[in-house]
Enzyme design. Sequence first.
Site, PDB file in Angstrom:
ATOM      1  N   HIS A 139       0.823  -1.225   0.000  1.00  0.00           N
ATOM      2  CA  HIS A 139       0.000   0.000   0.000  1.00  0.00           C
ATOM      3  C   HIS A 139       0.854   1.271   0.000  1.00  0.00           C
ATOM      4  O   HIS A 139       0.328   2.373  -0.168  1.00  0.00           O
ATOM      5  CB  HIS A 139      -0.921   0.041   1.226  1.00  0.00           C
ATOM      6  CG  HIS A 139      -1.875  -1.118   1.288  1.00  0.00           C
ATOM      7  ND1 HIS A 139      -2.725  -1.420   0.262  1.00  0.00           N
ATOM      8  CD2 HIS A 139      -2.088  -2.051   2.258  1.00  0.00           C
ATOM      9  CE1 HIS A 139      -3.430  -2.505   0.588  1.00  0.00           C
ATOM     10  NE2 HIS A 139      -3.062  -2.905   1.792  1.00  0.00           N
ATOM     11  N   HIS A 562      -3.762 -48.374 -26.820  1.00  0.00           N
ATOM     12  CA  HIS A 562      -4.719 -48.798 -27.854  1.00  0.00           C
ATOM     13  C   HIS A 562      -5.275 -50.198 -27.597  1.00  0.00           C
ATOM     14  O   HIS A 562      -6.239 -50.613 -28.235  1.00  0.00           O
ATOM     15  CB  HIS A 562      -4.060 -48.798 -29.238  1.00  0.00           C
ATOM     16  CG  HIS A 562      -3.607 -47.453 -29.695  1.00  0.00           C
ATOM     17  ND1 HIS A 562      -4.451 -46.365 -29.733  1.00  0.00           N
ATOM     18  CD2 HIS A 562      -2.389 -47.006 -30.133  1.00  0.00           C
ATOM     19  CE1 HIS A 562      -3.774 -45.311 -30.175  1.00  0.00           C
ATOM     20  NE2 HIS A 562      -2.517 -45.671 -30.416  1.00  0.00           N
TER      21      HIS A 562
HETATM   22  C1  X5A Z   1      -0.712  -4.982   4.244  1.00  0.00           C
HETATM   23  C2  X5A Z   1      -2.137  -5.009   4.622  1.00  0.00           C
HETATM   24  C3  X5A Z   1      -4.113  -3.822   5.254  1.00  0.00           C
HETATM   25  C4  X5A Z   1      -4.649  -2.585   5.854  1.00  0.00           C
HETATM   26  C5  X5A Z   1      -6.096  -2.833   6.193  1.00  0.00           C
HETATM   27  C6  X5A Z   1      -6.793  -1.693   6.871  1.00  0.00           C
HETATM   28  N1  X5A Z   1      -2.731  -3.822   4.924  1.00  0.00           N
HETATM   29  N2  X5A Z   1      -8.114  -2.063   7.263  1.00  0.00           N
HETATM   30  O1  X5A Z   1      -2.722  -6.050   4.681  1.00  0.00           O
HETATM   31 ZN    ZN Z   2      -3.772  -6.932   3.247  1.00  0.00          ZN
END
Ligand code: X5A
Ligand code: ZN
Length: 834
Positions: A139, A562
Amino acid sequence: MAFSEGVRTGLVYDERLSRHFNSWNPKFVEVPERVTDPFAVCEKYLLVDRCKRIECRPASDAEMVLKHSSEMIEKLKSTHDMTEDDLKEMSTKYDYIYFHPCIFENAQLALGGTIELVTSVLRDEVRNGMAIIRPPGHHAQHNTYCGYCYFNNVATAAQVALDDFGLQRILIVDWDVHHGQGTQYMFYDDPRVIYFSIHTYDYGREWPFLRESDYDYIGTGPGRGYNINVPLNKTACGNEEYMAIFQQILLPIAYEFSPELILVSAGYDSAIGCPEGLMEVTPAMYAHFISLLSSLATGKICLIQEGGYCLKSLSESIALSLRALLGDPAPMVQDFKASDDSVVESILNVIKLLRPYWKCLQFQDTLKDSEQNGYLDLPPKEGVEFYTDCMPESFDLYQPCYEEDYEDQRHELYEKIDALIRNTNLHCAPNSVGIVTDSNMLLHRDPSGLCEETDRRLSVCCDTLRSKGFWKRCQTIPERQATTEELSVAHTPDYIKLIRKTSGLSEESIEKYQSTFQSVYLCKDTYLAATSAVGCLLSAVDNVLIGKSQASVAVIRPPGHHAEPNAACGFCIFNNVAIAAKYIRQQTPTKRVLIVDWDLHHGNGTQLMFYDDPSVLFISIHRHDCGKYFPCGCYGSSSHVGRGQGRGYNVNIPWNNGTRGDGDYIAAFNQIVMPIAYQFGPDIVLVSAGFDACVGDMLGHYEVTPACYAHLTAMLKTLANGNLIMALEGGYNIECTANAMSICVSVLLGDAVPSVASVVPCNQGVADIMKVLDVQKKYWSALKYREALPTTKQLESVLAAKEAKKLEQTRTNEECVNAKSDKERETVEHIPHC
Ligand code: X5A
Ligand code: ZN
């Protein structure tokens, strides 16, 4: 290769990564045990000592700036000396982020560890590897931390692979349950990197609430077609749904892309029991994902830990993942149900958008201009608010990580996980491959000397296996002859008697017998050779059944597929594989047997012997040419599906007209063989391994490369705990047969699968496969992807209409918002809560 004598798998783990935690919110799920627990389970399974340990080191400044702004790096560095109040204050600026005095160091170590692992693989020091690390990365974006992530580990490692190793094709697979938007943004216009993500979405109501997580975000500019989002619009998706996504989308594209390196954003919040995902992938399933992907990129695959918040399933899943990297067989997964319709819809939506870019995605029909169906729709669903349009300015310090009502399910889920752990078969035979042959089989010779089915087929095969060093790496299985009783499970007493009798006859009288059969020669040693072929195969079966070897290989002749109950046919005397299947059923009546026959010719004999039998699934892929190719007639056509109880348990994949190659065989496996095989869930797999479709074979004129047979072997090896028994059938270019067989043995021994160039099926191949799908989808729900999809032009007009409507709506919204008080305005702009 550097590692071939050394250790195969690199393992990154570092105690220091357990130092940081959220000091004010005890309910925060991103905890230190997320690395210590999985590592402990890896130790318990004795996996750690089998790996090459790789320590984390801090990523350098140069490495950190590859994917992040220096501003963001400096800001994180500065947290080291902050007070808790300052840390808290800063945390509110980001979505699901906390700061801790160790966070910079740990983010830097996790990134450095990831780079070390990936570069070790690229330098051929290890073949593959896993990083058990935190904080996660997918993220994290160029200029912001997000969702427990600070630096984007996978994206940075990919950039290093591009910059320092000159890679041209990297496949990133993100099976974390959340969309790795950070990684998506970073390669959105780059065709050298595929970003492929399966994630929870609920039409935008799942975190991180982004419009761009949907399936129509496929990349931009030269990168168009190289960003692949598979949104899951419901929870409780499990093995069948994920496997369908692999078979329908990921694997075909991966084979067409032909990556040089695979990086996995290995989040285990998609696993059963995770409160963040509420999905139901079982720990053993990840071993299948890894085994299937490991056929690509000559096995260069790195798993980088991301999410995963149910410590029990996280730990088990990571251990089984590491075990798969080490080459142990993937534990059997059974009981595949039909995929949920919403997932079928997502898969078809992905294909709808991507099929202009990938030749492998051609198994759907095209909607006519006059037709209408659900696939004419395009996102978004109405009434969903996205962070894309309206990102909150600050976040609650105590953001809840998951819904409260999870607690009600926790107990039940944990019991399920415990049961899965208890019932997962982690048995590993002492030998990966047993091998058997017998010189008796050389004695069967064509008196005229004209037949292509010669003794040299066998001797050269064995010589090649020996000279390449494969034979001595196998366990040698003792040869034996089959008894009359054993033969009689598949053949009539009269027929057995007849063949036995030929051993005492003169050449002329043998000829008379021989002429009653189609394409067969007999000689005085035929009975000895043929009973030895069956005996060797049964010995190979026993070896697997008693657990001495995981797989076994019978280098035998004459071939068998076969041969019918009362007739020799097409160089075949006794039906080796059919007898073996019946023998397995006798020895272990509960075992389900899959026979895959990839010999160029249809296995008419084997088909006949199990035509009514649902416990033995027969799949044959063969040259058919509308019935004009040997063994001729309609029996090899796709409409022969079995009879009575056995309906649906006979699968013919006939090729009509023209040659076929790797792309057609790989597509047939991804589209038909593997989906049916996973749904069937065999306990044991028998392969009628003829190599007469191999390029260079003078009988076949097909173009399958030896490497392709290695891929087919690797795919089948993921079934039945790796209990695969391979029996030689045809193959008449002696060197090609020997080479192809050797590669298959090498793969069964655990060597890397050689890469095939970018492969796609030919048009006629696609048509043939579609026909089989249409016939077999009645019996196998795993094949339900034959729907009509709109053309790009139709989609464009839908999109244009939507845009027009949206414009109109914004106008009316503005009017209405302007008329409201400030108080009311807040509700209009309200943010979806998590
Ligand atoms: C790396 C990962 C998740 C964040 C979730 C927030 N992040 N609800 O799994
Ligand atoms: Zn995640």
